[in-house]
Design a protein around this motif. Structure first.
Motif, PDB file in Angstrom:
ATOM      1  N   THR A  17      -2.394  -3.006  -4.525  1.00  0.00           N
ATOM      2  CA  THR A  17      -2.509  -3.051  -3.072  1.00  0.00           C
ATOM      3  C   THR A  17      -1.592  -1.951  -2.558  1.00  0.00           C
ATOM      4  O   THR A  17      -1.163  -1.106  -3.318  1.00  0.00           O
ATOM      5  N   GLY A  18      -1.273  -1.940  -1.321  1.00  0.00           N
ATOM      6  CA  GLY A  18      -0.418  -0.894  -0.769  1.00  0.00           C
ATOM      7  C   GLY A  18       1.044  -1.039  -1.157  1.00  0.00           C
ATOM      8  O   GLY A  18       1.839  -0.141  -0.923  1.00  0.00           O
ATOM      9  N   ARG A  19       1.410  -2.150  -1.764  1.00  0.00           N
ATOM     10  CA  ARG A  19       2.805  -2.407  -2.103  1.00  0.00           C
ATOM     11  C   ARG A  19       3.017  -2.344  -3.604  1.00  0.00           C
ATOM     12  O   ARG A  19       2.108  -2.589  -4.387  1.00  0.00           O
ATOM     13  N   ALA A  20       4.250  -2.045  -3.980  1.00  0.00           N
ATOM     14  CA  ALA A  20       4.605  -2.015  -5.397  1.00  0.00           C
ATOM     15  C   ALA A  20       4.604  -3.446  -5.934  1.00  0.00           C
ATOM     16  O   ALA A  20       5.111  -4.366  -5.291  1.00  0.00           O
ATOM     17  N   ASN A  21       4.036  -3.620  -7.118  1.00  0.00           N
ATOM     18  CA  ASN A  21       3.972  -4.936  -7.742  1.00  0.00           C
ATOM     19  C   ASN A  21       4.022  -4.729  -9.251  1.00  0.00           C
ATOM     20  O   ASN A  21       3.216  -3.976  -9.801  1.00  0.00           O
ATOM     21  N   ILE A  45      10.952  -4.104 -15.924  1.00  0.00           N
ATOM     22  CA  ILE A  45      10.164  -3.574 -14.815  1.00  0.00           C
ATOM     23  C   ILE A  45      10.671  -4.213 -13.528  1.00  0.00           C
ATOM     24  O   ILE A  45      10.763  -5.431 -13.426  1.00  0.00           O
ATOM     25  N   SER A  46      11.007  -3.369 -12.553  1.00  0.00           N
ATOM     26  CA  SER A  46      11.498  -3.892 -11.276  1.00  0.00           C
ATOM     27  C   SER A  46      10.883  -3.099 -10.129  1.00  0.00           C
ATOM     28  O   SER A  46      10.338  -2.014 -10.323  1.00  0.00           O
ATOM     29  N   THR A  47      10.977  -3.658  -8.941  1.00  0.00           N
ATOM     30  CA  THR A  47      10.488  -2.992  -7.737  1.00  0.00           C
ATOM     31  C   THR A  47      11.647  -2.888  -6.752  1.00  0.00           C
ATOM     32  O   THR A  47      11.880  -3.808  -5.970  1.00  0.00           O
ATOM     33  N   PRO A  48      12.394  -1.761  -6.792  1.00  0.00           N
ATOM     34  CA  PRO A  48      13.550  -1.615  -5.910  1.00  0.00           C
ATOM     35  C   PRO A  48      13.174  -1.551  -4.430  1.00  0.00           C
ATOM     36  O   PRO A  48      13.976  -1.926  -3.579  1.00  0.00           O
ATOM     37  N   ASP A  49      11.980  -1.079  -4.108  1.00  0.00           N
ATOM     38  CA  ASP A  49      11.499  -1.106  -2.725  1.00  0.00           C
ATOM     39  C   ASP A  49       9.977  -1.275  -2.729  1.00  0.00           C
ATOM     40  O   ASP A  49       9.374  -1.351  -3.798  1.00  0.00           O
ATOM     41  N   THR A  51       7.558   0.680  -2.229  1.00  0.00           N
ATOM     42  CA  THR A  51       6.687   1.773  -2.671  1.00  0.00           C
ATOM     43  C   THR A  51       7.061   2.323  -4.038  1.00  0.00           C
ATOM     44  O   THR A  51       6.533   3.356  -4.448  1.00  0.00           O
ATOM     45  N   THR A  52       7.963   1.674  -4.760  1.00  0.00           N
ATOM     46  CA  THR A  52       8.415   2.193  -6.052  1.00  0.00           C
ATOM     47  C   THR A  52       8.456   1.089  -7.103  1.00  0.00           C
ATOM     48  O   THR A  52       8.908  -0.016  -6.830  1.00  0.00           O
ATOM     49  N   ILE A  53       7.984   1.431  -8.307  1.00  0.00           N
ATOM     50  CA  ILE A  53       8.156   0.564  -9.471  1.00  0.00           C
ATOM     51  C   ILE A  53       9.072   1.319 -10.420  1.00  0.00           C
ATOM     52  O   ILE A  53       8.842   2.497 -10.703  1.00  0.00           O
ATOM     53  N   MET A  54      10.112   0.645 -10.895  1.00  0.00           N
ATOM     54  CA  MET A  54      11.058   1.274 -11.809  1.00  0.00           C
ATOM     55  C   MET A  54      10.946   0.610 -13.182  1.00  0.00           C
ATOM     56  O   MET A  54      10.960  -0.610 -13.293  1.00  0.00           O
ATOM     57  N   ILE A  55      10.821   1.456 -14.213  1.00  0.00           N
ATOM     58  CA  ILE A  55      10.678   0.972 -15.582  1.00  0.00           C
ATOM     59  C   ILE A  55      11.877   1.468 -16.372  1.00  0.00           C
ATOM     60  O   ILE A  55      12.076   2.680 -16.508  1.00  0.00           O
TER      61      ILE A  55
END
Length: 173
Positions: A17-21, A45-49, A51-55
């Motif tokens: 969707t439009g959001r990071a998940n 795996i995390s979503t700091p905001d 619009t971003t997924i951090m691995i």
């Protein structure tokens, strides 16, 4: 049928969707020591905001393997590797892309409905075999078949509800 609902829900969760998940990455596997390993087994795996997924890989040696697996996948995101973590920026969806994602969600929901109907067919076949062998009477057989159909309708409605929720989620800007 409940397992089919759960599987359909998991499939719909992988549509972005439009959001990071973080569930966008559930289907990605990484070739690790010759074995296809799920990404979430190799990295945090995390979503700091929104619009971003951090691995963040547990083993830094897997950083390039993870980056390659994401690039080769069908999620349509470009990984940014800074040497310690990989960041995936989720761009805002265009209206055309949203419509494509809704079609994909509808296709996944239809697959779920087909699986439910297959369970119904197997159950009705089982009841008919019991009727032929004399284990249940003709009236009991009809009642059981009606109950199976009612259950099928209920679970098909649940799939429709999941699809409507996902469509609303995708179309929300």
């Amino acid at each position: 049928m409940q397992k089919t609902i759960e599987a359909t829900q998991r499939s719909l969760n992988t549509i972005r969707t439009g959001r990071a998940n973080a569930s966008l990455l559930d289907r990605i596997t990484v070739e690790y020591y010759g074995t296809a390993t799920p990404l979430k087994s190799l990295a945090g795996i995390s979503t700091p905001d929104a619009t971003t997924i951090m691995i963040q890989p547990y083993d830094r040696n897997t950083l390039n393997l993870i980056e390659k697996a994401i690039s080769m996948s069908d999620i349509g995101l470009t990984p940014n590797n800074d040497g310690t973590v990989i960041r995936l920026n989720i761009p805002p969806l265009t209206s055309d892309r949203r419509k494509e994602l809704v079609k994909t969600a509808a296709k996944l929901a239809e697959e779920g409905k087909v699986a439910i109907r297959n369970v119904r067919r197997d159950a009705i076949d089982s009841v008919r075999k019991q009727e032929k062998s004399g284990e249940v009477s003709e009236d009991e057989s009809r009642d059981l078949q009606d109950n199976i159909q009612k259950l099928t309708d209920k679970y098909t409605q649940k799939v429709e509800q999941l699809l409507q929720e996902k469509e609303a989620d995708i179309m929300t800007i």
